[in-house]
Scaffold this active site. Structure first.
Site, PDB file in Angstrom:
ATOM      1  N   ASN A 198     114.147  -7.326  12.294  1.00 32.44           N
ATOM      2  CA  ASN A 198     114.383  -7.646  13.699  1.00 32.44           C
ATOM      3  C   ASN A 198     113.487  -8.836  14.006  1.00 32.44           C
ATOM      4  O   ASN A 198     112.276  -8.685  14.148  1.00 32.44           O
ATOM      5  CB  ASN A 198     114.020  -6.439  14.583  1.00 32.44           C
ATOM      6  N   TRP A 199     114.114  -9.982  14.085  1.00 31.49           N
ATOM      7  CA  TRP A 199     113.318 -11.208  14.278  1.00 31.49           C
ATOM      8  C   TRP A 199     112.792 -11.343  15.703  1.00 31.49           C
ATOM      9  O   TRP A 199     111.963 -12.192  15.980  1.00 31.49           O
ATOM     10  CB  TRP A 199     114.165 -12.427  13.922  1.00 31.49           C
ATOM     11  N   LYS A 200     113.353 -10.542  16.612  1.00 32.49           N
ATOM     12  CA  LYS A 200     112.950 -10.625  18.029  1.00 32.49           C
ATOM     13  C   LYS A 200     113.154 -12.064  18.531  1.00 32.49           C
ATOM     14  O   LYS A 200     114.132 -12.688  18.145  1.00 32.49           O
ATOM     15  CB  LYS A 200     111.517 -10.103  18.200  1.00 32.49           C
TER      16      LYS A 200
ATOM     17  N   HIS B 157     116.524  -1.270  21.741  1.00 34.34           N
ATOM     18  CA  HIS B 157     115.159  -1.503  21.263  1.00 34.34           C
ATOM     19  C   HIS B 157     114.168  -1.236  22.397  1.00 34.34           C
ATOM     20  O   HIS B 157     114.449  -1.519  23.554  1.00 34.34           O
ATOM     21  CB  HIS B 157     115.013  -2.938  20.743  1.00 34.34           C
TER      22      HIS B 157
ATOM     23  N   GLY C 175     104.322  -3.548  16.615  1.00 38.79           N
ATOM     24  CA  GLY C 175     103.538  -4.766  16.789  1.00 38.79           C
ATOM     25  C   GLY C 175     102.044  -4.503  16.978  1.00 38.79           C
ATOM     26  O   GLY C 175     101.284  -5.396  17.339  1.00 38.79           O
TER      27      GLY C 175
ATOM     28  N   GLU D 229     111.600   4.409  16.162  1.00 43.83           N
ATOM     29  CA  GLU D 229     110.496   3.470  16.313  1.00 43.83           C
ATOM     30  C   GLU D 229     109.523   3.982  17.372  1.00 43.83           C
ATOM     31  O   GLU D 229     109.765   3.800  18.575  1.00 43.83           O
ATOM     32  CB  GLU D 229     111.029   2.099  16.749  1.00 43.83           C
TER      33      GLU D 229
ATOM     34  N   GLY E 105     109.774  -5.715  12.141  1.00 46.84           N
ATOM     35  CA  GLY E 105     109.547  -6.851  13.028  1.00 46.84           C
ATOM     36  C   GLY E 105     108.756  -7.935  12.325  1.00 46.84           C
ATOM     37  O   GLY E 105     109.282  -8.711  11.525  1.00 46.84           O
ATOM     38  N   GLY E 106     107.449  -7.967  12.597  1.00 48.24           N
ATOM     39  CA  GLY E 106     106.583  -9.040  12.096  1.00 48.24           C
ATOM     40  C   GLY E 106     106.757  -9.376  10.626  1.00 48.24           C
ATOM     41  O   GLY E 106     106.895 -10.560  10.263  1.00 48.24           O
TER      42      GLY E 106
ATOM     43  N   SER F 225     105.386  -1.485  12.646  1.00 47.47           N
ATOM     44  CA  SER F 225     104.351  -1.977  11.725  1.00 47.47           C
ATOM     45  C   SER F 225     104.613  -1.601  10.271  1.00 47.47           C
ATOM     46  O   SER F 225     103.684  -1.393   9.496  1.00 47.47           O
ATOM     47  CB  SER F 225     102.952  -1.497  12.169  1.00 47.47           C
TER      48      SER F 225
ATOM     49  N   GLU G   1     111.645  -2.752  23.346  1.00 41.42           N
ATOM     50  CA  GLU G   1     111.280  -3.919  24.167  1.00 41.42           C
ATOM     51  C   GLU G   1     112.336  -4.173  25.233  1.00 41.42           C
ATOM     52  O   GLU G   1     112.031  -4.650  26.322  1.00 41.42           O
ATOM     53  CB  GLU G   1     111.068  -5.153  23.266  1.00 41.42           C
TER      54      GLU G   1
HETATM   55  P1  13P Z   1     106.788  -4.553  13.994  1.00 42.70           P
HETATM   56  O1  13P Z   1     107.256  -4.353  12.580  1.00 42.70           O
HETATM   57  O2  13P Z   1     106.352  -5.955  14.283  1.00 42.70           O
HETATM   58  O3  13P Z   1     105.800  -3.511  14.423  1.00 42.70           O
HETATM   59  O4  13P Z   1     108.080  -4.347  14.923  1.00 42.70           O
HETATM   60  C1  13P Z   1     108.845  -3.220  14.725  1.00 42.70           C
HETATM   61  C2  13P Z   1     110.066  -3.361  15.530  1.00 42.70           C
HETATM   62  O5  13P Z   1     110.027  -3.355  16.755  1.00 42.70           O
HETATM   63  C3  13P Z   1     111.337  -3.539  14.832  1.00 42.70           C
HETATM   64  O6  13P Z   1     112.393  -3.402  15.700  1.00 42.70           O
END
Ligand code: 13P
Length: 255
Positions: A13-15, A98, A176, A170, A237-238, A216, A100
């Site tokens: 997930n590149w956000k 998600h 994050g 999640e 994510g990251g 994470s 967020e």
């Molecule tokens: P991180 O891997 O950066 O914690 O993000 C997880 C995420 O929200 C994937 O959708």
């Protein structure tokens, strides 16, 4: 039950990261690293990057996804993109619900349900996100929250449509933050979700549905998380923004 019934799915997930040019570069770097993956590999990008991603990933084993879609086919919804539009350009996956989106953009269990319906109706594969916030975990209501989010989102989804659904657990406190759920914590909630699928549908549906962990997950902790019985993949994510790290997670899922 047999974990082997489920093919792992590793999704990035590149956000809100990467321009089209950066998208092409990252996918080009990733392609040779994941070419032999024995799992499904997906990268979910901002809408603006989807064409570049589809183009860069063409002919490879990398699938492309969007990060959201609207429930209506079209209309006066400024700033939104419909599932029909994603389908029209050949995007096969979409993330829905998600945390967020729930946290910053007013997404509710009901809008998640409606977006999921639209995505499934348009033949998209949905990565449906659920998870508790820290306060809910501390109150001991994680299972209740995750069950409710999942149940509402799947309202109206028939058993034969479940092949289009991946559920991503999640925990919001792990996103994050560098705080990862322990493998046991991740497995425990993924198992709760699987039991709910058995309750709502059937044991067969529960045995087959893919349930990812996200929060994470990285190249250092992925193997332990993915080894858990009820964890069938990851939503990353990251670490998905660095080709080598993401490829290591794909490798861990391929074992
Ligand atoms: P991180 O891997 O950066 O914690 O993000 C997880 C995420 O929200 C994937 O959708």
């Amino acid at each position: 039950m047999d974990k082997a019934l489920r093919r792992p799915v590793i999704a990035g997930n590149w956000k809100m990261n990467n321009t089209p040019e950066q998208t092409k570069a990252l996918i080009d770097a990733l392609k040779p690293l994941v070419a032999d993956a024995d799992c499904d590999v997906v990268v979910c990008t901002p809408y603006i990057d989807l064409y570049a991603a589809l183009d860069a990933a063409a002919g490879s084993n990398i699938k492309v996804g969007a990060e959201n879609c609207h429930w209506a086919a079209k209309g006066a919804f400024t700033g939104e993109v419909s599932a029909e539009m994603l389908k029209a350009i050949g995007v096969p996956y979409v993330i829905i619900g998600h945390s967020e989106r729930r946290q910053y953009f007013g997404e509710t269990d009901l809008t998640v349900r409606d977006r999921t319906r639209a995505a499934v109706d348009n033949g998209l594969k949905v990565i449906l996100c659920v998870g508790e916030v820290l306060e809910e975990r501390q109150l001991g209501i994680t299972d209740e929250i995750v069950r409710k989010q999942t149940k509402v989102a799947l309202d109206g989804i028939k058993e034969e449509e479940l092949a289009s659904i991946i559920i991503a657990y999640e925990p919001v406190w792990a996103i994050g933050t560098g705080l990862t759920a322990t493998p046991a914590q991740a497995n425990e909630v993924c198992a709760v979700i699987r039991a709910l699928i058995a309750e709502l549908y059937s044991k067969d549906a529960a045995d087959h549905i893919v349930i990812q962990y996200g929060g994470s997950m990285n190249d250092g902790n992925a193997a332990d998380l993915l080894a858990q019985y009820d964890v069938d993949g990851g939503l990353i994510g990251g670490a998905s923004l660095v080709a080598e790290k993401f490829a290591k997670i794909v490798e861990a899922a391929s074992k």
